[in-house]
Design a protein around this motif. Structure first.
Motif, PDB file in Angstrom:
ATOM      1  N   GLY A   1      43.728  35.749  41.439  1.00  0.00           N
ATOM      2  CA  GLY A   1      45.047  36.249  41.079  1.00  0.00           C
ATOM      3  C   GLY A   1      44.997  37.258  39.949  1.00  0.00           C
ATOM      4  O   GLY A   1      46.011  37.678  39.412  1.00  0.00           O
ATOM      5  N   THR A   2      43.776  37.672  39.571  1.00  0.00           N
ATOM      6  CA  THR A   2      43.621  38.640  38.483  1.00  0.00           C
ATOM      7  C   THR A   2      43.042  39.925  39.050  1.00  0.00           C
ATOM      8  O   THR A   2      42.114  39.893  39.854  1.00  0.00           O
ATOM      9  N   THR A   3      43.600  41.049  38.653  1.00  0.00           N
ATOM     10  CA  THR A   3      43.038  42.326  39.076  1.00  0.00           C
ATOM     11  C   THR A   3      41.878  42.671  38.153  1.00  0.00           C
ATOM     12  O   THR A   3      41.995  42.520  36.940  1.00  0.00           O
TER      13      THR A   3
ATOM     14  N   VAL B   1      46.192  35.585  35.107  1.00  0.00           N
ATOM     15  CA  VAL B   1      46.787  35.583  36.446  1.00  0.00           C
ATOM     16  C   VAL B   1      47.941  36.592  36.477  1.00  0.00           C
ATOM     17  O   VAL B   1      48.793  36.607  35.586  1.00  0.00           O
ATOM     18  N   GLY B   2      47.893  37.482  37.468  1.00  0.00           N
ATOM     19  CA  GLY B   2      48.924  38.512  37.559  1.00  0.00           C
ATOM     20  C   GLY B   2      48.690  39.667  36.597  1.00  0.00           C
ATOM     21  O   GLY B   2      49.483  40.600  36.524  1.00  0.00           O
ATOM     22  N   LYS B   3      47.610  39.594  35.836  1.00  0.00           N
ATOM     23  CA  LYS B   3      47.298  40.656  34.868  1.00  0.00           C
ATOM     24  C   LYS B   3      45.975  41.328  35.258  1.00  0.00           C
ATOM     25  O   LYS B   3      45.371  40.986  36.276  1.00  0.00           O
ATOM     26  N   THR B   4      45.520  42.239  34.404  1.00  0.00           N
ATOM     27  CA  THR B   4      44.302  42.980  34.723  1.00  0.00           C
ATOM     28  C   THR B   4      43.229  42.801  33.651  1.00  0.00           C
ATOM     29  O   THR B   4      43.508  42.941  32.458  1.00  0.00           O
ATOM     30  N   ILE B   5      42.028  42.469  34.107  1.00  0.00           N
ATOM     31  CA  ILE B   5      40.868  42.440  33.210  1.00  0.00           C
ATOM     32  C   ILE B   5      40.021  43.668  33.522  1.00  0.00           C
ATOM     33  O   ILE B   5      39.808  43.998  34.690  1.00  0.00           O
TER      34      ILE B   5
END
Ligand code: ARG
Length: 491
Positions: free
Chosen positions: A173-175, A151-155
């Motif tokens: 909530g994940t980019t 959440v709030g991070k990027t995969i």
């Protein structure tokens, strides 16, 4: 003016609909899929070699090659058909297009037979069961547990892959960042641009085994059976070929060949893979890249120049209905080419025209770039010709020369002097811009650097090398061109 515009768009529309119609009818033909391969004697497999142990680049007997369990599956199918396997590398998101346009006969690339894909292609039985993992930096172990910890991070996930779609659907909530190659995603991970990379579990394990700084965590994606199995894709309607391939696939399953033979063999390549990662070791790959870059550039400048001369003459034609039409067509052509990206033109020639004549990638690349360059050269020439003083034409004509002779012996030689610097620029631009054809798999410099990158798992060094190489090429070319320019000024 309005009428012309309407006419122009009508023409464009006819062209586009014509092509779409062709794509759909090409598929509906009767099933000669099997006999076609047998007659041809080769089975072309498309794959994206950034996915160990499925498929990856490795140096075998001093030569960079695509290896892995998928290649072994392809070899088995080809052998049972009594034909030779040819492996064609391309980006994962181009594979199904290449299959539909007949650039390859089948796709084996760790591909899941999802319902969406089944609408456009046919699949064999499954030859392997995967499952998803997420690769992270080892230093982040403990922070990330599964897909829900970002959440709030990027995969990151490969564009066109099921992981990309599932990451988008099943996280909030994940980019989700898409890139064409898994090797690039790993580099992005290591430089902390992204925090995780979603991929098949065996691939995650292979990347981790190859790189001490990486770790794998479970994904916990909610997956259907078709999302986790790998199958061979064939063009829609090639039932005979699929049935035949299924015999091979069934045998592979029955005798557990993937686990017993194919995977262990792939594992061996993975180990020998990282022995020598010095860039000097790959001088041959870079040399091939330079060779192709130069071939494409020289051919395209040559044909582009001829086309440019013709177009510029057509654009300056005056009088009669025929000449007006000619001028109008040439103008439309120049405007259209200059108004669309070269990348799209390259793909259009390769995939689009490929429906009528199956052109090899190199030829398609040269054609597309020549067609593109011609439009620009035409403008340079037109400018050059217009800049020749009108008095010279009048003088030549009053000496009794025809307008054609005047053009050829009086105007063009003088115009060439004015045009030369722009032509030189065009040449140098093309050395750089020809890199676009790497997307259709022509072995020029960028393509080679990608191979070296996936072969060595080194991301930056190959880029630095080709940067220097491109500069040497363009700098040398501009010195040579300047020399000739100076000589011309002396005349
Ligand atoms: N299994 C996933 C899919 O079918 C990803 C496969 C990626 N394969 C590759 N060679 N990069 O979409």
């Amino acid at each position: 003016m309005k009428k012309r515009l309407v006419l122009f768009f009508a023409l464009l529309l006819t062209l586009v609909t014509g092509f779409t119609a062709m794509t759909t009818t090409a598929n509906a033909a009767t099933d000669n899929s099997l006999t076609k391969i047998e007659k041809k004697g080769t089975l072309v497999m498309g794959t994206s070699p950034d996915y160990p142990p499925y498929e990856f680049q490795a140096t075998v007997h001093g030569k960079s090659q695509v290896v892995g369990m998928d290649v072994a599956v392809g070899k088995k199918i080809a052998k049972d058909l009594g034909v030779k396997l040819v492996v064609k590398s391309m980006s994962f998101d181009s594979l199904l297009v290449a299959l539909q346009t007949g650039k390859v006969d089948m796709v084996i690339s760790g591909m899941n037979p999802t319902p969406a894909r089944r609408k456009n292609v046919d699949f064999s039985h499954t030859y392997y069961q995967g499952g998803y993992s997420i690769v992270i930096n080892k230093s982040d172990k403990g922070i990330y547990k599964d897909k829900d910890s970002f959440v709030g991070k990027t995969i990151g996930a490969q564009t066109g892959s099921t992981m990309y779609n599932e990451s988008k659907k099943q996280t909030s909530g994940t980019t989700v960042k898409g890139m064409t190659s898994v090797s690039d995603l790993i580099l992005a991970l290591q430089s902390h641009k992204i925090q995780g990379v979603a991929m098949e579990k065996p691939s995650a394990q292979a990347y981790v085994a190859n790189n001490k700084e990486l770790a794998a965590i479970p994904s916990n994606f909610n997956l259907s059976a078709s999302d986790t199995s790998a199958s061979v894709a064939f063009a829609k309607g090639s039932t005979a070929l699929v049935n035949k391939a299924n015999k091979s696939v069934d045998q592979i399953k029955r005798e557990n060949l993937v686990n017993k033979q194919y995977l262990p063999a792939a594992g061996k390549y993975l180990k020998t893979n990282t022995v020598n990662t010095s860039m000097f070791h790959y001088w041959k790959a870079f040399l091939t890249g330079i060779e192709y870059t130069l071939i494409i550039t020289v051919c395209s400048v040559f044909f582009g120049f001829i086309l440019g001369v013709l177009l510029s003459l057509a654009r300056m034609a005056k009088g009669g209905v025929f000449k007006t039409a000619l001028r109008w067509l040439a103008t439309a052509y120049v405007e259209f080419i200059r108004g669309t990206p070269m990348m799209v033109q390259v793909m259009f020639v390769y995939f689009g025209l490929g429906l009528i004549v199956n052109l090899p990638a190199l030829t398609s690349g040269i054609i597309a770039i020549s067609l593109n360059s011609g439009a620009y050269v035409a403008e340079y020439i037109r400018g050059g010709i217009n800049s020749v003083d009108n008095g010279r034409t009048e003088a030549a004509r009053s000496l009794g020369m025809s307008s054609g002779t005047t053009m050829r012996y009086v105007i063009l030689p003088q115009a060439l002097k004015n045009i030369w610097p722009s032509l030189g620029n065009e040449f140098i631009t093309l050395i750089k811009d020809s890199s676009i054809v790497s997307i259709i798999g022509v072995s020029e410099l960028i393509f080679q650097s990608n191979i070296v990158r996936s072969d060595t798992y080194r991301g930056v060094a190959p880029i630095a090398v080709i940067m220097v190489l491109y500069f040497i090429l363009t700098f040398t070319a501009s010195r040579i061109l300047n020399y000739f320019e100076r000589r011309m000024q002396h005349d």
